[in-house]
Motif scaffolding. Structure first.
Motif, PDB file in Angstrom:
ATOM      1  N   GLU A  32       0.845  -1.188   0.000  1.00 62.70           N
ATOM      2  CA  GLU A  32       0.000   0.000   0.000  1.00 62.70           C
ATOM      3  C   GLU A  32       0.879   1.236   0.000  1.00 62.70           C
ATOM      4  OE1 GLU A  32      -2.648  -0.170   3.288  1.00 62.70           O
ATOM      5  OE2 GLU A  32      -3.626  -1.981   2.602  1.00 62.70           O
ATOM      6  N   ALA A  34       2.829   4.742  -1.623  1.00 67.69           N
ATOM      7  CA  ALA A  34       3.774   4.998  -2.701  1.00 67.69           C
ATOM      8  C   ALA A  34       4.943   4.028  -2.627  1.00 67.69           C
ATOM      9  CB  ALA A  34       4.280   6.426  -2.606  1.00 67.69           C
ATOM     10  N   GLY A  35       5.506   3.744  -3.782  1.00 67.23           N
ATOM     11  CA  GLY A  35       6.666   2.878  -3.844  1.00 67.23           C
ATOM     12  C   GLY A  35       7.931   3.641  -3.475  1.00 67.23           C
ATOM     13  N   ARG A  56       4.150   0.134  -6.456  1.00 67.09           N
ATOM     14  CA  ARG A  56       4.179   0.247  -4.993  1.00 67.09           C
ATOM     15  C   ARG A  56       5.289  -0.572  -4.356  1.00 67.09           C
ATOM     16  NH1 ARG A  56      -2.283  -0.260  -3.841  1.00 67.09           N
ATOM     17  NH2 ARG A  56      -2.856   1.692  -4.851  1.00 67.09           N
TER      18      ARG A  56
END
Length: 87
Positions: A32, A34-35, A56
């Motif tokens: 979940e 941002a990567g 992600r």
């Protein structure tokens, strides 16, 4: 089909429950937020191709493979006999 004490349709319900459990587990494992450009475990840069494929992602391929190897597959024995469940 004779199932001993099971009612009609119980086998299909077991199959449906097993599939639903697998889908639920897979959704829980999804990342979940941002990567990251750098791996959380080793600090190396995550390849651009991986970040495009999995936006992600927070780990490099090697570290994610190591995490996956540590994870145990947890299942429910829905087809076990009553004797095996009592042990």
């Amino acid at each position: 089909m004779a199932n001993g004490w099971a009612r009609d349709g119980a086998v299909q319900e077991q199959i449906d429950d097993t599939v639903a459990d697998a889908v639920k587990l897979a959704r829980l494992r999804l990342a979940e937020g941002a990567g990251s450009a750098y791996c959380e475990d080793c600090g190396e840069q995550i390849p651009e191709a991986r970040r495009k494929a999995l936006p992600r992602s927070r780990t490099c391929i090697d570290c994610q493979s190591a995490r996956d190897a540590k994870r145990r597959q947890v299942g429910i024995n829905r087809r076990g006999s009553k004797d095996s469940q009592l042990r």
